[in-house]
Design a protein around this motif. Structure first.
Motif, mmCIF file in Angstrom:
data_model
loop_
_atom_site.group_PDB
_atom_site.id
_atom_site.type_symbol
_atom_site.label_atom_id
_atom_site.label_comp_id
_atom_site.label_asym_id
_atom_site.label_seq_id
_atom_site.Cartn_x
_atom_site.Cartn_y
_atom_site.Cartn_z
ATOM 1 N N ASN A 117 -19.420 -2.171 12.857
ATOM 2 C CA ASN A 117 -20.051 -2.911 13.955
ATOM 3 C C ASN A 117 -19.036 -3.376 14.992
ATOM 4 O O ASN A 117 -19.417 -3.709 16.117
ATOM 5 C CB ASN A 117 -20.814 -4.112 13.401
ATOM 6 N N VAL A 118 -17.771 -3.424 14.613
ATOM 7 C CA VAL A 118 -16.722 -3.800 15.564
ATOM 8 C C VAL A 118 -16.165 -2.576 16.267
ATOM 9 O O VAL A 118 -16.029 -2.544 17.498
ATOM 10 C CB VAL A 118 -15.592 -4.566 14.854
ATOM 11 N N LEU A 119 -15.841 -1.525 15.490
ATOM 12 C CA LEU A 119 -15.105 -0.377 16.037
ATOM 13 C C LEU A 119 -15.880 0.931 16.027
ATOM 14 O O LEU A 119 -15.384 1.938 16.553
ATOM 15 C CB LEU A 119 -13.817 -0.182 15.234
ATOM 16 N N GLY A 120 -17.040 0.964 15.414
ATOM 17 C CA GLY A 120 -17.811 2.196 15.372
ATOM 18 C C GLY A 120 -17.183 3.234 14.460
ATOM 19 O O GLY A 120 -16.672 2.929 13.380
ATOM 20 N N GLU A 121 -17.201 4.499 14.900
ATOM 21 C CA GLU A 121 -16.718 5.604 14.072
ATOM 22 C C GLU A 121 -15.267 5.409 13.643
ATOM 23 O O GLU A 121 -14.889 5.764 12.517
ATOM 24 C CB GLU A 121 -16.866 6.919 14.830
ATOM 25 N N ALA A 122 -14.434 4.832 14.509
ATOM 26 C CA ALA A 122 -13.029 4.628 14.163
ATOM 27 C C ALA A 122 -12.898 3.708 12.950
ATOM 28 O O ALA A 122 -12.007 3.901 12.109
ATOM 29 C CB ALA A 122 -12.276 4.046 15.353
ATOM 30 N N GLY A 123 -13.776 2.718 12.854
ATOM 31 C CA GLY A 123 -13.743 1.818 11.708
ATOM 32 C C GLY A 123 -14.156 2.517 10.429
ATOM 33 O O GLY A 123 -13.551 2.309 9.365
ATOM 34 N N VAL A 124 -15.174 3.353 10.500
ATOM 35 C CA VAL A 124 -15.617 4.091 9.309
ATOM 36 C C VAL A 124 -14.537 5.071 8.860
ATOM 37 O O VAL A 124 -14.249 5.203 7.660
ATOM 38 C CB VAL A 124 -16.939 4.817 9.601
ATOM 39 N N ARG A 125 -13.921 5.754 9.816
ATOM 40 C CA ARG A 125 -12.845 6.692 9.461
ATOM 41 C C ARG A 125 -11.663 5.969 8.815
ATOM 42 O O ARG A 125 -10.988 6.523 7.937
ATOM 43 C CB ARG A 125 -12.393 7.472 10.695
ATOM 44 N N TYR A 126 -11.400 4.750 9.242
ATOM 45 C CA TYR A 126 -10.341 3.961 8.622
ATOM 46 C C TYR A 126 -10.601 3.783 7.132
ATOM 47 O O TYR A 126 -9.684 3.894 6.300
ATOM 48 C CB TYR A 126 -10.264 2.610 9.334
ATOM 49 N N PHE A 127 -11.854 3.553 6.770
ATOM 50 C CA PHE A 127 -12.189 3.394 5.360
ATOM 51 C C PHE A 127 -12.170 4.719 4.613
ATOM 52 O O PHE A 127 -11.774 4.774 3.439
ATOM 53 C CB PHE A 127 -13.529 2.689 5.202
ATOM 54 N N LEU A 128 -12.576 5.779 5.248
ATOM 55 C CA LEU A 128 -12.495 7.081 4.598
ATOM 56 C C LEU A 128 -11.037 7.459 4.330
ATOM 57 O O LEU A 128 -10.701 7.965 3.253
ATOM 58 C CB LEU A 128 -13.179 8.140 5.461
ATOM 59 N N ASP A 129 -10.161 7.197 5.294
ATOM 60 C CA ASP A 129 -8.735 7.453 5.089
ATOM 61 C C ASP A 129 -8.180 6.558 3.981
ATOM 62 O O ASP A 129 -7.378 7.003 3.150
ATOM 63 C CB ASP A 129 -7.964 7.206 6.387
ATOM 64 N N GLY A 130 -8.594 5.303 3.968
ATOM 65 C CA GLY A 130 -8.155 4.389 2.927
ATOM 66 C C GLY A 130 -8.603 4.844 1.557
ATOM 67 O O GLY A 130 -7.839 4.767 0.579
ATOM 68 N N ALA A 131 -9.845 5.326 1.459
ATOM 69 C CA ALA A 131 -10.371 5.777 0.175
ATOM 70 C C ALA A 131 -9.544 6.935 -0.384
ATOM 71 O O ALA A 131 -9.344 7.033 -1.605
ATOM 72 C CB ALA A 131 -11.833 6.195 0.330
ATOM 73 N N MET A 132 -9.045 7.801 0.480
ATOM 74 C CA MET A 132 -8.246 8.939 0.019
ATOM 75 C C MET A 132 -6.881 8.498 -0.495
ATOM 76 O O MET A 132 -6.247 9.221 -1.273
ATOM 77 C CB MET A 132 -8.084 9.949 1.154
ATOM 78 N N ALA A 133 -6.413 7.337 -0.063
ATOM 79 C CA ALA A 133 -5.085 6.870 -0.461
ATOM 80 C C ALA A 133 -5.099 5.947 -1.672
ATOM 81 O O ALA A 133 -4.055 5.711 -2.280
ATOM 82 C CB ALA A 133 -4.420 6.156 0.726
ATOM 83 N N MET A 134 -6.258 5.417 -2.033
ATOM 84 C CA MET A 134 -6.322 4.364 -3.039
ATOM 85 C C MET A 134 -6.187 4.888 -4.463
ATOM 86 O O MET A 134 -6.478 6.050 -4.746
ATOM 87 C CB MET A 134 -7.631 3.590 -2.886
ATOM 88 N N ALA A 135 -5.762 4.008 -5.356
ATOM 89 C CA ALA A 135 -5.678 4.357 -6.776
ATOM 90 C C ALA A 135 -7.058 4.344 -7.430
ATOM 91 O O ALA A 135 -7.368 5.197 -8.267
ATOM 92 C CB ALA A 135 -4.746 3.391 -7.505
ATOM 93 N N MET A 136 -7.890 3.371 -7.098
ATOM 94 C CA MET A 136 -9.270 3.366 -7.575
ATOM 95 C C MET A 136 -10.061 4.419 -6.814
ATOM 96 O O MET A 136 -9.608 4.968 -5.809
ATOM 97 C CB MET A 136 -9.919 1.992 -7.388
ATOM 98 N N ASP A 137 -11.241 4.710 -7.272
ATOM 99 C CA ASP A 137 -12.124 5.639 -6.572
ATOM 100 C C ASP A 137 -13.066 4.812 -5.692
ATOM 101 O O ASP A 137 -14.037 4.238 -6.187
ATOM 102 C CB ASP A 137 -12.918 6.481 -7.559
ATOM 103 N N LEU A 138 -12.748 4.726 -4.411
ATOM 104 C CA LEU A 138 -13.608 4.034 -3.458
ATOM 105 C C LEU A 138 -14.551 5.052 -2.853
ATOM 106 O O LEU A 138 -14.124 6.010 -2.199
ATOM 107 C CB LEU A 138 -12.778 3.360 -2.359
ATOM 108 N N ARG A 139 -15.835 4.863 -3.076
ATOM 109 C CA ARG A 139 -16.854 5.706 -2.473
ATOM 110 C C ARG A 139 -17.448 4.974 -1.276
ATOM 111 O O ARG A 139 -17.617 3.755 -1.306
ATOM 112 C CB ARG A 139 -17.935 6.065 -3.491
ATOM 113 N N VAL A 140 -17.768 5.734 -0.238
ATOM 114 C CA VAL A 140 -18.184 5.152 1.035
ATOM 115 C C VAL A 140 -19.598 5.595 1.361
ATOM 116 O O VAL A 140 -19.917 6.789 1.319
ATOM 117 C CB VAL A 140 -17.225 5.564 2.173
#
Length: 569
Positions: free
Chosen positions: A112-135
């Motif tokens: 709601n703040v950044l739109g697609e850029a914000g969602v992509r930030y979380f998708l990139d974060g999920a790929m880097a994390m040790a846990m399995d973050l599903r989006v």
């Protein structure tokens, strides 16, 4: 293909004991989520997969778990990482040690703040994390037409990201009124995800209206707050995600629904939980031990936290301690208190070395607070007379009441009444789209002086401020402009406590440990204003959420959520 074939060959050999396993947990007991029994035997692991149980195994690495119990890794079925006030990689460090090996998040706060850029930030974060973050793809950006959001995501925007390997489906469809009215934009998003999981959000919805909502393909709800609601939704095929966060605490009211018979259709979630509460109480481990303390059978509680959650969300590779399943494991010292001793994520021991090996994630959303500077007079509450409606706080809930109040009235302006526990609440637009402001009243904070302001304001994240006077409210809001968003506590014109959240005005750049420590003086400062709420900052943050009954306020005005229209008085 050749790598997969080679892996399967190794796994089969290790499972039969013909080859040494990569890792073996030796001498413990396994919680059998079918029978509820504790069964003795080793757990053998090949790479990220369990290959052996209920036998004796040799391993290249062996860990002694005698006297301990092995259970599947926990799955948080609905959370907003942003509400933890920390970035995705710090969230990883914070909750994985509590046994949460999978989290299913909706990044609609930053969306709601950044739109697609914000969602992509979380998708990139999920790929880097040790846990399995599903989006989940954020379905309501903005949540409604009754507020100013920083961005908009339509069906085409969501579909463009839907094939990412971390995406499960469509996140909580909060605009249930839009669904029931067959709003074309709502239907377009729902139609695009009919073959994927669709999360629900339908507080207090029942009867034929609930039938209509479920007919759109919605499968879950985390907004259930009472037993009749829970049983109706379960009977209509809706999985209930029982929530216990920093504000919304529904577990005690719903504990009796957690039975062995119902457990395949029940899971746990936190929704919004900050690092201080995690440090003091725990995360899903806290939900499990609390459910058991409230009378839930341990088998039902652990099913809800693991295999039931996995099946509800179509994660078919996890949720059991059994051969062929993903090696997400929690080693416990005690079952009933869910005393976590150690954790394995995809066959890897959770320790400092695992976190150090992760990739980096550059922050986004810096300098996102574009509100204009305000003055005391901007918070005048003008009206036609002394009578109005105030937002009534319900402790430990984000549902609010509609409270009729009569306030001091002079020269066309209403004022606070501390004897009635009624103070001002205002929302200031912060996305640079307009200069909207709205002022109303809220009852239930206990505030006697000063002001509290927050740039976390679900879900459009404008600036929200609660205060006893316009001067302190202005100082608090202006301070948020200066620190790129966050929380500020003001008394007699002076900022007495603050926490900067410069990543989209939602998340800190500090470690979770530092954020945890910063929340302690913030809460103390709020208590110094007379505030009686246990978690006042997130309570402020939910006042602008116009999809939760019954009365809310946005930058456009006071909202009657039941009618989805503005209150005119």
């Amino acid at each position: 293909m050749s790598d997969a074939i080679a892996f399967l060959g190794r796994a089969i050999a290790m499972g039969q004991g013909r080859a040494e396993a990569d890792l073996v947990l030796k001498g413990g007991r396994i919680l059998d989520l079918v029978s509820g029994q504790l069964l003795a035997g080793d757990v053998a692991i090949c790479n990220d997969r369990i290959v052996g149980t209920l036998g004796e195994y040799r391993g290249a690495r062996e860990i002694d778990v005698r006297g301990q119990i092995v259970v599947p890794g926990f799955i948080d079925t609905h959370c907003h990482v942003e509400s933890s006030l920390i970035t995705p990689l710090e969230f990883d460090r914070c909750v994985l040690r509590h046994g949460v090996t999978t989290s299913i998040c909706d990044p609609h706060e930053i969306g709601n703040v950044l739109g697609e850029a914000g969602v992509r930030y979380f998708l990139d974060g999920a790929m880097a994390m040790a846990m399995d973050l599903r989006v989940q793809m954020s379905s309501c950006v903005p949540a409604t037409h009754l507020e100013t959001s920083g961005a908009r995501l339509d069906a085409a925007d969501l579909v463009a990201l839907a094939d990412h390997p971390k995406v499960i489906g469509l996140a909580e469809f909060m605009n249930y009124q839009g669904v029931l009215a067959a709003d074309p934009e709502c239907l377009a998003k729902l139609a695009a995800f009919q073959t994927r999981h669709i999360d629900g959000h339908s507080p207090l919805l029942g009867g034929l209206a609930l039938n209509g909502y479920l007919s759109a393909g919605v499968r879950t709800d985390h907004e259930v707050t009472n037993l009749p609601e829970a049983y109706e939704k379960l009977s209509k095929g809706m999985a209930v995600l029982i929530r216990e966060g920093s504000i919304c605490k529904d577990l005690e009211a719903l504990a009796s629904v957690i039975t062995e018979r119902n457990s395949p259709f029940i899971a746990f979630c936190t929704d919004d939980r900050n690092p201080l509460d995690i440090a003091e109480e725990g995360h899903l481990d806290f939900l499990i031990r609390t459910a058991i303390r409230l009378g839930a059978p341990p088998l039902a509680a652990y099913r809800a936290a693991t295999i039931s959650a996995a099946r509800i969300f179509g994660l078919r590779d996890r949720g059991l301690v059994a051969p062929g399943w993903r090696a997400d494991l929690v080693v416990l010292d005690d079952l009933e208190t869910c005393a976590v001793s150690s954790v394995l994520a995809a066959g890897r021991m959770v320790d400092d070395a695992l976190f150090s090996a992760r990739g980096r994630l550059a922050p986004v959303g810096r300098n996102s607070v574009h509100a204009r500077r305000v003055e005391a007079g901007d918070f005048a509450a003008r009206g036609q007379g002394p009578s109005t409606q105030a937002i009534g706080i319900v402790p430990h809930k984000i549902i609010t009441e509609r409270v009729a109040v009569t306030l001091p009235y002079r020269n066309g302006e209403r004022d606070v009444d501390l004897d009635q526990d009624v103070v001002k609440v205002a929302v200031v637009a912060r996305h640079g789209i307009n200069d909207n402001r709205a002022t109303g009243f809220v009852k239930g904070f206990g505030m006697k002086r000063g002001a509290i302001a927050s740039s976390v304001g679900h879900d459009s994240h404008n600036l929200c401020v609660v205060g006893t006077n316009g001067a302190d409210m202005a100082v608090a809001v202006n301070r948020l402009r200066e620190i790129e968003g966050g929380f500020a506590v003001v008394n007699e014109g002076r900022v007495v406590a603050e926490l900067a959240l410069p990543v989209g005005g939602l998340m800190s750049l500090m470690s979770f440990e530092d954020v945890r420590e910063a929340l302690i003086p913030l809460r103390a400062a709020a208590r110094g204003l007379g505030v009686t709420l246990a978690e006042p900052f997130l309570q402020v943050a939910f006042l602008p959420l116009p999809v939760i009954p019954h009365l809310k306020i946005t930058d456009m005005g006071l909202v009657d959520v039941d009618r989805m229209e503005f209150v005119r008085d």
